[in-house]
Scaffold this active site. Structure first.
Site, short mmCIF file in Angstrom:
data_model
loop_
_atom_site.label_atom_id
_atom_site.label_comp_id
_atom_site.label_asym_id
_atom_site.label_seq_id
_atom_site.Cartn_x
_atom_site.Cartn_y
_atom_site.Cartn_z
N ASP A 12 0.95 -1.26 -0.12
CA ASP A 12 0.03 -0.06 0.00
C ASP A 12 0.93 1.21 0.15
O ASP A 12 1.63 1.61 0.99
CB ASP A 12 -0.93 -0.07 1.29
CG ASP A 12 -2.03 1.00 1.13
OD1 ASP A 12 -2.06 1.80 0.32
OD2 ASP A 12 -2.83 1.01 1.97
N ASP A 106 -3.52 2.41 -5.42
CA ASP A 106 -2.42 2.51 -4.64
C ASP A 106 -2.33 1.25 -3.92
O ASP A 106 -1.53 1.13 -2.95
CB ASP A 106 -2.60 3.74 -3.72
CG ASP A 106 -3.66 3.62 -2.73
OD1 ASP A 106 -4.51 2.59 -2.96
OD2 ASP A 106 -3.92 4.57 -2.06
N GLU A 107 -3.06 0.07 -3.91
CA GLU A 107 -2.96 -1.15 -3.53
C GLU A 107 -2.77 -2.37 -4.28
O GLU A 107 -3.21 -2.39 -5.52
CB GLU A 107 -4.04 -1.43 -2.75
CG GLU A 107 -4.48 -0.47 -1.47
CD GLU A 107 -5.66 -0.99 -0.56
OE1 GLU A 107 -5.42 -1.81 0.42
OE2 GLU A 107 -6.66 -0.65 -0.98
#
EC number: 2.7.7.7
Length: 398
Positions: A12, A106-107
């Site tokens: 993350d 974003d993961e």
């Protein structure tokens, strides 16, 4: 396959939007930063840890955030830049990982089960994290454990810019003392309800009979109870830019009516964009296809900032169609595909000062959800009844 014996990594990016802005402007490093709309009605999309110390958080009105942290620098988000850096991170992961899933902008999740036979799982993940930081300049944290849920919770405990491994035999001791809000999928309302029952820690929640949790929370209760007990059998779903939603139209009579074709294209984009929003997806690639009367088929695609907004997608679709249709021959088929799908809801509304546009989207989607996808659409996408008849291929996810 027993996923409980797997080794799953959750990566993350830390305060992703803020981190990208700091790459472009180093003067922001160490200062409270808020990303969001600049108007009085703006909302916080992301904020730095320095701003969080004052109580600022995502989805908070900008005006309230500035009352808490008057020294914060407010920046209107730039989804083009965020999409660019998201792709850079994904490229680094794709170059190293055996199986990875892009869960959001974003993961990422990575299945590295069996890696210990060749190199230690923690060592491999640590080296990957260092490579991402080195090649992109972005801070990133990871959690490493037996499944997606525990790995994601571990990442949260590792932040900011840290690493945490939770071995199989330490899953319960790791989870037990944590507050229930740490469980993925437990939102504010669920938290409040469980708190009213005296349930504050994951340990307490895990000890409640699952039937009681289901009675209180409904269908999602069992899933939350399993997560509290460290149980999660969901696999890492291999990511591919090819994952898409598409639709196409074959005409009964070949046509050269450009105005009709452009109206149809607008309507098609509007329809599949709504389907995408219902599934809480964002697209990063749009492709337009045409087939001429002689069956020659041509496609053109373009990478775009992650979005699910009709007006952005329509403009790009029309641009591609106008570039693609060069031969001025009769057209037999037209199609459009939204690809590179990732999970997530539209972020641009948090940067946009156009409050009327946001309300319009919400209202139109509510009408469609209640009365069907054809209940309302843009006038620019309306086909005249006397125009060419056609056969539609239904929108599909691939």
């Amino acid at each position: 396959m027993n996923y409980q014996n797997n080794t799953i990594v959750h990566l993350d990016l830390d305060t992703f939007f803020v981190s990208v802005e700091r790459l472009m402007n180093s003067a922001l490093i160490g200062k409270p930063v808020i990303i969001g709309g600049l108007s009085d009605r703006g909302v916080v999309a992301s904020c730095s840890y320095e701003a969080r110390r004052y109580g600022v958080h995502s989805a908070m009105p900008i005006r309230m955030a500035l009352n808490l942290c008057g020294d914060a620098t407010v920046i209107r988000g730039d989804m083009d830049q965020y999409s660019k850096y998201s792709r850079l991170v994904t490229d680094v992961i794709a170059d190293s990982a055996p199986v990875y899933e892009k869960a959001s902008i974003d993961e990422h999740y990575i299945d590295i089960s069996g890696m210990d036979r060749f190199i230690g799982s923690y060592k491999w993940t640590h080296e990957l994290r260092n490579r991402i930081i080195s090649e992109t300049g972005l801070p990133i944290s990871f959690g490493l454990s037996v499944n997606k849920t525990v790995s994601k919770i571990a990442t949260g405990e590792a932040k900011p810019n840290g690493e945490k491994e939770v071995p199989r035999d330490l899953v319960r001791p790791f989870l037990n003392p944590l507050p229930i809000k740490k469980i993925p999928g437990v939102g504010e309302k669920t938290c409040h309800l469980l708190h009213s029952m005296g349930v504050f820690t994951i340990h307490t929640l895990s000890d409640i009979p699952p039937e009681m949790i289901q009675h209180v929370l409904g269908k999602s209760g069992i899933d939350i109870w399993k997560k509290a007990n460290g149980i999660d059998f969901s696999p890492v779903i291999r990511y591919s830019e090819e994952k898409s939603i598409s639709t196409e139209r074959t005409f009964d009579t070949d046509t050269i009516d450009i105005q009709m074709l452009e109206r149809l294209l607008i309507h098609m984009v509007e329809k599949i964009a709504f389907k995408m929003r219902k599934k809480q997806k964002l697209a990063s690639v749009i492709t337009v296809k045409i087939r001429y009367a002689n069956y020659d088929t041509h496609t053109l695609q373009k990478k775009i900032a992650y979005t699910s907004f009709d007006h952005t997608l329509m403009d790009t679709a029309l641009e591609l169609f106008r570039r693609l249709y060069e031969r001025r021959m009769l057209i037999r088929l037209i199609g459009v595909k939204l690809g590179g799908l990732i999970g997530g809801v539209q972020q641009l509304d948090l940067f946009d000062n156009n409050d009327k546009m946001i309300k319009l989207y919400l209202s139109m989607d509510q009408i469609r959800l209640r009365y069907g996808s054809e209940a309302i659409h843009r006038a620019s996408g309306v086909e005249k009844k006397e125009k060419v008849a056609s056969r539609s291929v239904q929108s599909q996810m691939t």
